[in-house]
Every structure is written in C-alpha cells, then in structure tokens.
Write an enzyme that holds these catalytic residues in place. Structure first.
Site, mmCIF file in Angstrom:
data_model
loop_
_atom_site.group_PDB
_atom_site.id
_atom_site.type_symbol
_atom_site.label_atom_id
_atom_site.label_comp_id
_atom_site.label_asym_id
_atom_site.label_seq_id
_atom_site.Cartn_x
_atom_site.Cartn_y
_atom_site.Cartn_z
ATOM 1 C CB CYS A 113 35.846 24.514 33.771
ATOM 2 S SG CYS A 113 36.053 23.779 32.158
ATOM 3 N NE ARG A 155 37.775 33.232 28.022
ATOM 4 C CZ ARG A 155 36.928 32.278 28.416
ATOM 5 N NH1 ARG A 155 35.957 31.890 27.625
ATOM 6 N NH2 ARG A 155 37.054 31.717 29.589
ATOM 7 N NE ARG A 157 37.079 31.498 36.209
ATOM 8 C CZ ARG A 157 36.912 31.629 34.897
ATOM 9 N NH1 ARG A 157 36.213 30.736 34.238
ATOM 10 N NH2 ARG A 157 37.486 32.633 34.234
ATOM 11 C CG ASP A 184 36.601 21.595 29.504
ATOM 12 O OD1 ASP A 184 35.525 22.201 29.378
ATOM 13 O OD2 ASP A 184 37.705 22.097 29.207
HETATM 14 N N1 CP Z 1 34.819 28.240 32.276
HETATM 15 C C1 CP Z 1 34.831 29.353 31.501
HETATM 16 O O1 CP Z 1 35.896 29.918 31.237
HETATM 17 O O2 CP Z 1 33.600 29.791 31.130
HETATM 18 P P1 CP Z 1 33.270 30.915 30.027
HETATM 19 O O3 CP Z 1 33.727 30.357 28.702
HETATM 20 O O4 CP Z 1 31.781 31.118 30.108
HETATM 21 O O5 CP Z 1 34.038 32.145 30.388
#
Ligand code: CP
Length: 324
Positions: free
Chosen positions: A282, A118, A310, A240
């Site tokens: 999300c 990420r 997820r 979102d």
């Molecule tokens: N939706 C999502 O990616 O959540 P986090 O930021 O908690 O990983």
C-alpha cells in the site's frame, strides 16, 4: 456530562452515507462501487473533463498524521470531478485535544458536503460519523484502512482478473497483523476469496476481526507464522511497512527482527509464490526492510497501479457517499 444527541439541524443522513468499514456494505454495493470506479477512471484517462458531479461541493479533509497518497488522491480526485477540498492538518485543527470531536463534526458539517478523516484512534472516526450531518469517509485509523482496500480490490480486478473465488484467488499478506490486514479480513466477510496472513508470533491481527471473517463463512481465512509455506500458490503477495501507526521504537525492533527472521519479501519468497504471483504494497515502502528493491521493481509488482487506484476507488466512494 452525557453526550448530546446526534445532529440537531439539517437532514438526518442515512447511515449508508458514511464509509467507515468495508463490511458495512453488502457485496453488490461494493462491486457496484468498483464498477463505478472503473467507469470514472476510464473517463478521466480519456482526458475528458466534462463529468463534474462534485461541482459546487466542498470536502473537509482532517489529517491527524502525515500522508502523501491519501491527501493527494482525495484532493485531486475531488477537484477533477468539479469539487473543492480543504486540507486540515495537525496544526489547523485541535480535534480530540482542545476541541472535542463532536464539536468539530458539527462545525465542519455546516460548511462542507463531506468529511474525510485520517485519525489515530478508531473511536474518533466513529464519533465524527455520529455527530456529523454529512457523510464521513475513513481515510485510515489504527484499526482499518477501507479506502486502501477498495483501491487494492480494483487493482486486483484489473490485473488478476477477478476479486472473488476461494479456489481462484489467494491473497497472502506478509507482515504484522495491522489495519491493512483487518481491512482484508472485513472484505473477506463480504466477498469470498482465500486470505492468508503470515505474521510473526505475537503480531497476529485482532482476534475478533479474524473470528468475524470466519463466522461469515464465505472466505477461506488462514493465520500462520510461516511465510514460506504461506506464499505457495499465491495470486498476490502483499506487504506493508511494519508498525505503521507511528510506533517508532517498536518499528526499530521489528526492523531488526525482520532481517534476522527472513520476514522480508525478497526474490526467493516471490519464487516460492510462483511466476504468476503479483506483488502489492500500500506504500510508503521501506525498501530493504519489509521488501527488497528487486521485488518492488520487478515486472509483476503492481504497487504504482495500486497507488493510482486510490484516487479512482475514492472517487467512487465519494459518489456513493453523496448519493450521486
Ligand atoms: N497508503 C497510504 O495510506 O499512503 P499515505 O500514508 O501516503 O497516505
């Protein structure tokens, strides 16, 4: 100095091993992954812990920003299927700062079977994929969030009953044209459905991505500045958090403008969508900002099923990436 060539050890990984963008895959492969996600989900839900395809495998998880769902769903999913996941947070890794991304990619490839990352800049995930010799999975960038959209697709199949059909499935996103919208557009380049993005002027999604989805010619794509009109006939209203990639000042301004200009998904907006419309988000959600408490808590809100998925969608992505 010029960049060195891609990995000089081990087997060259086939390009399809990475999971970076939804539209890197054809429709059949996406549907196969979603079927696999449902199968493995059923197995895990039955309480069986006998399917251990990741036994003896390790996954490095790079987090350049905080996360709850992405971290816990990847770590739990990999563990439940027999593997071991290693968390590398901003304090554990110097990627893109004191250590170059290409070096991180090559070092982690020597210890691990798969890398999940990420990161902020989309270029970082492309560089990780280029220089790693093991599959790289995109756990969110400033451009897209393909794991989230696979979980959303699985959730829609479970609740709406289908993922495709321009006349049958209408997904209406209300908010700024962010990485989630780009992911919907990339999915719409491969799977046909009706996607509407309702965003304020100046907060439209990336034009090239909109054009790409339109050029694919299989989905109906609409970008509008009128949320009330947009949600009519929706199967899914999706929202979102605004300015999710850490733009705090912008976030604050947006929150104010949100309340002023009725961009919040509230009961009135859901009424316009109609009784069969589901609400999706999300998460994390800022209740009272982009969505009201009442909408999140309503029976047609499927945000927690979405969050659970997820893990199941990512299990299927990892199985595909590892060729299992
Ligand atoms: N939706 C999502 O990616 O959540 P986090 O930021 O908690 O990983």
């Amino acid at each position: 100095t010029s960049s060195p060539p891609a990995p000089a050890f081990g087997k060259e990984k086939p390009q399809w091993n990475d999971f970076l963008h939804i539209d890197d895959f054809d429709k059949a492969t996406i549907m196969k992954m979603l079927d696999r996600a449902a199968e493995v989900k059923a197995l895990l839900k039955s309480g069986e812990r006998v399917y251990l395809p990741f036994k003896g495998k390790t996954m490095a998880m790079i987090f350049a920003k905080p996360s709850m769902r992405t971290r816990v769903s990847f770590e739990t999913g990999f563990f439940l299927l027999g593997g071991h996941a290693i968390y590398l947070g901003p304090d554990d890794i110097q990627m893109g700062k004191r250590e170059e991304t290409r070096d991180v990619a090559r070092v982690l490839s020597r210890y691990n079977d798969v890398i999940m990352a990420r990161v902020f800049a989309h270029q970082d995930i492309l560089d990780l994929a280029k220089y790693s010799s093991v599959p790289v999975i995109n756990g969110l960038t400033d451009y897209n969030h393909p794991c989230q959209i696979m979980a959303d697709a699985l959730t829609m199949i479970e609740h709406v009953g289908q993922l495709e059909g321009t006349k049958k499935l209408q997904v209406v996103y209300v908010g700024d044209g962010n990485n989630i919208v780009h992911s919907w557009l990339l999915l719409a380049s491969v799977v046909p459905f009706h996607f509407v993005c309702a965003c304020p002027k100046g907060f439209e999604p990336d034009q090239k991505t909109v054009e790409k989805a339109r050029r694919a010619g299989i989905s109906k794509i609409e970008i509008t500045n009128d949320p009330k009109e947009a949600v009519r006939g929706a199967d899914v209203v999706y929202s979102d958090v605004w300015a999710s990639m850490g733009q705090k000042e912008l976030h604050f301004e947006l929150n104010l403008s949100l309340i002023d200009s009725n961009w919040q998904v509230d009961e009135q907006l859901m009424k316009l969508a109609g009784p069969r419309a589901y609400f999706m988000h999300c998460l994390p959600a800022e209740r009272g900002v982009e969505v009201t408490d009442a909408v999140i808590e309503a029976p047609n809100s499927i945000v927690f099923a979405q969050a659970e998925n997820r893990m199941h969608a990512q299990n299927a992505i990892m199985l595909h990436a590892l060729g299992l």
